[in-house]
Design an enzyme around this catalytic site. Structure first.
Site, PDB file in Angstrom:
ATOM      1  N   LYS A 277       0.750  -1.290  -0.055  1.00 43.14           N
ATOM      2  CA  LYS A 277       0.031   0.149   0.034  1.00 43.14           C
ATOM      3  C   LYS A 277       0.941   1.093   0.050  1.00 43.14           C
ATOM      4  CE  LYS A 277      -3.945  -1.800   2.807  1.00 43.14           C
ATOM      5  NZ  LYS A 277      -4.824  -1.516   1.724  1.00 43.14           N
ATOM      6  N   ARG A 351     -10.412 -11.302   1.742  1.00 35.97           N
ATOM      7  CA  ARG A 351     -11.310 -12.432   1.348  1.00 35.97           C
ATOM      8  C   ARG A 351     -10.518 -13.951   1.542  1.00 35.97           C
ATOM      9  NH1 ARG A 351     -11.773  -9.028  -4.473  1.00 35.97           N
ATOM     10  NH2 ARG A 351     -11.306  -7.456  -2.876  1.00 35.97           N
TER      11      ARG A 351
HETATM   12  N1  BES Z   1      -8.283  -3.709   4.357  1.00 35.46           N
HETATM   13  C1  BES Z   1      -8.457  -3.018   2.926  1.00 35.46           C
HETATM   14  C2  BES Z   1      -9.505  -2.246   2.784  1.00 35.46           C
HETATM   15  C3  BES Z   1      -9.724  -0.885   3.199  1.00 35.46           C
HETATM   16  C4  BES Z   1      -8.992   0.016   2.475  1.00 35.46           C
HETATM   17  C5  BES Z   1     -10.507  -0.679   4.084  1.00 35.46           C
HETATM   18  C6  BES Z   1      -8.873   1.116   3.026  1.00 35.46           C
HETATM   19  C7  BES Z   1     -10.541   0.758   4.645  1.00 35.46           C
HETATM   20  C8  BES Z   1      -9.983   1.548   4.090  1.00 35.46           C
HETATM   21  C9  BES Z   1      -8.245  -4.459   2.233  1.00 35.46           C
HETATM   22  O1  BES Z   1      -7.727  -5.590   2.511  1.00 35.46           O
HETATM   23  C10 BES Z   1      -7.842  -4.037   0.728  1.00 35.46           C
HETATM   24  O2  BES Z   1      -6.674  -3.584   0.705  1.00 35.46           O
HETATM   25  N2  BES Z   1      -8.535  -3.900  -0.190  1.00 35.46           N
HETATM   26  C11 BES Z   1      -8.180  -3.481  -1.414  1.00 35.46           C
HETATM   27  C12 BES Z   1      -8.925  -4.663  -2.537  1.00 35.46           C
HETATM   28  C13 BES Z   1      -8.263  -4.168  -3.964  1.00 35.46           C
HETATM   29  C14 BES Z   1      -6.746  -4.647  -3.854  1.00 35.46           C
HETATM   30  C15 BES Z   1      -9.041  -5.383  -4.786  1.00 35.46           C
HETATM   31  C16 BES Z   1      -8.919  -2.250  -1.638  1.00 35.46           C
HETATM   32  O3  BES Z   1      -9.829  -1.819  -1.142  1.00 35.46           O
HETATM   33  O4  BES Z   1      -8.014  -1.583  -2.489  1.00 35.46           O
HETATM   34 MN    MN Z   2      -5.712  -5.173   1.812  1.00 33.46          MN
END
Ligand code: BES
Ligand code: MN
Ligand code: ZN
Length: 495
Positions: A277, A351
């Site tokens: 990230k 997931r």
């Molecule tokens: N924990 C995150 C989701 C999230 C991101 C919650 C920001 C709250 C704020 C999750 O694990 C994630 O990183 N999801 C990705 C999925 C994507 C790679 C398909 C996302 O939402 O960017």
């Molecule tokens: Mn994630």
């Protein structure tokens, strides 16, 4: 803070602070019944003091030592217009009152809110939301500060005034237990990931098990491997923290009655893994175990109130870290269900841990399964910080959750789980990919999970936008503990 229920007269109540509601009328303030009684005892001093105060919802006016009244202080709380007075205004009024009480020296207060008519809600609803709103406002997380801690509020006891007290006792027990459960979830969320590790969550679960006589089992990495939880294990590979799969059971209902299963995402920190990230706001990924925290909070609440229900909480807990052993984009893993997954993005890890936990949940022969997860940033884009995303493969279950959410004022909005979205998960190399591209990101995440829930009555709550607040007010909200508790209680009542 202690709460009790009593029949009180507004004029005679000896209390550090009398809390009374005032509507905004066409010609200045319009007193509630309790405020009228107090005003009469004070020979019109309240009406006098209100003058042309606007009575905006949640605004307050503090009076001291009003002749004719036994209370030391009077807190008048604006309720807004009477005809618009419903759930949201009631909650705003509670928040306004709580914030004013926080700054007072009063050690006790008597609140005359139980019999206000918030839309069509009964007094028990008012009482529950009074307790939850007060506890929410008084919550503190300062155990990691050594300096400049704000002083603890003096208020130690709150008396809730009501004409008929007996029917409210049950609601009070529920509300206090729910507030304790939500506070637990908040604190677990607020704790940083170097303290709140998977092992820490497991230890918290063990503490609950001891305190409330719950059954507990914690699976270790080798157990997960032996079972064939290839997706869950793949997420844990980059981390030095041993993963835990926590199973906590509360059996307060009839023996042989199928349980409700709660499955909570317990990523104690989400760096994204190799699909790292960006660093801005990455600290907030300590909240990525909020689903797990809400499951522990809900179980604590239900056990503390001795609810006549059977519930099993299942929490896959681990970190998502990059590293030499971490999973890489393109890796293919075999899930506990036997289906294979191509990991195109290691940041779509929630997931991956949930799919194996859902398959595992079937072992408990649950009547319904609800997973709770900070699953997608896309859900925040879709619904913001107000509503939790709801997805379900059973409309009766979805409707029950929607109704419970309105009751708990811990609101959800149902999103589609149509077959049409499934094709976005197509993979050239495995049964499915773990991402579905940018469009409808929260829907394709739910679609992924649905492939592991086909034999279950299942619902998914995406709490990415509602589990915590950012900015100056940064911190966990404890959502959706109130919803989970209300859902289980209402669900048990229907059967
Ligand atoms: N924990 C995150 C989701 C999230 C991101 C919650 C920001 C709250 C704020 C999750 O694990 C994630 O990183 N999801 C990705 C999925 C994507 C790679 C398909 C996302 O939402 O960017
Ligand atoms: Mn994630
Ligand atoms: Zn995550």
């Amino acid at each position: 803070m202690e709460f009790s229920i009593k029949t009180l007269s507004p004029g005679k109540a000896k209390t550090g602070c009398l809390v009374l509601g005032v509507y905004r009328g066409a010609r200045g303030a319009e007193l509630t019944r309790a405020a009228q009684l107090a005003d009469r005892a004070a020979r019109g001093a309240l009406r006098e003091a209100l003058g042309d105060v606007s009575g905006k919802t949640g605004s307050t006016l503090l009076l001291r030592r009003v002749p004719g009244l036994a209370a030391e202080r009077i807190l008048l709380v604006g309720l807004g217009e009477r005809k618009e007075f419903a759930e949201a205004a009631y909650r705003d009024a509670v928040r306004g009152a709580a914030n004013a009480l926080k700054d007072l020296g009063a050690k006790d207060a008597a609140v005359f809110f139980a019999e206000l008519k918030a839309g069509a809600r009964p007094p028990a609803w008012n009482l529950r939301h009074l307790v939850l709103g007060m506890r929410e406002a008084f919550y503190r997380f300062d155990q990691l500060k050594t300096q400049k801690k704000s002083p603890a509020p003096a208020l130690a006891s709150v008396t809730i005034a009501a004409a008929a007290t007996a029917p409210l006792r049950e609601a009070l027990r529920e509300a206090v237990a729910t507030a304790d459960g939500a506070a637990l979830a908040r604190t677990l969320g607020n704790l940083p990931s170097n303290i709140c590790t998977p092992a820490y969550l497991a230890e918290e679960a063990r503490k609950l098990a001891r305190q409330f006589k719950l059954a507990i089992e914690v699976l270790e990495r080798r157990d997960m491997e032996k079972l064939g939880m290839g997706a869950l294990v793949s997420v844990t590979r980059g981390s030095r923290q041993p993963p835990k799969l926590i199973v906590l059971k509360y059996s307060g209902g009839a023996r042989g009655r199928k349980p409700v299963a709660f499955v909570g995402k317990g990523i104690t920190f989400d760096t994204g893994g190799i699909s790292l990230k960006p660093s801005g706001e990455m600290d907030e990924m300590k909240f990525d175990m909020s689903g797990a925290g809400s499951v522990l909070g809900a179980l604590r609440a239900l056990a503390a109130m001795r609810a006549p229900v059977n519930v099993v909480g299942i929490i896959p807990a681990c970190e998502n870290m990059p590293g030499g052993a971490a999973s890489k984009p393109g890796d293919i893993v075999t899930t506990l269900s036997g289906q294979t997954v191509e990991i195109l993005n290691t940041d779509a890890e929630g997931r991956l841990i949930l799919c194996d936990a859902l398959t595992y949940a079937a072992r408990f022969d649950p009547e319904a399964v609800v997973d709770i997860a900070t699953l997608t940033g896309a859900c925040v884009i879709a619904l913001g910080h107000v509503a939790t995303g709801l997805f379900a493969n059973d409309q009766t279950l979805a409707d029950e959750i929607r109704e419970a959410a309105g009751d708990a004022w811990d609101r959800v909005w149902q999103m589609p789980l149509w077959e049409d979205y499934q094709e976005q998960l197509r993979s050239n190399f495995a049964d499915m990919a773990n991402i579905g591209g940018r469009p409808a990101g929260s829907v394709t995440a739910a679609c992924f999970l649905s492939r592991f829930a086909s034999k279950l009555r299942w619902a998914h709550l995406d709490i990415a936008g509602t589990a915590w607040k950012s900015g100056r007010e940064k911190g966990s909200t404890g959502r959706p503990v109130p919803l989970l508790v209300r859902f289980v209680l209402r669900h048990a009542g229907k059967k």
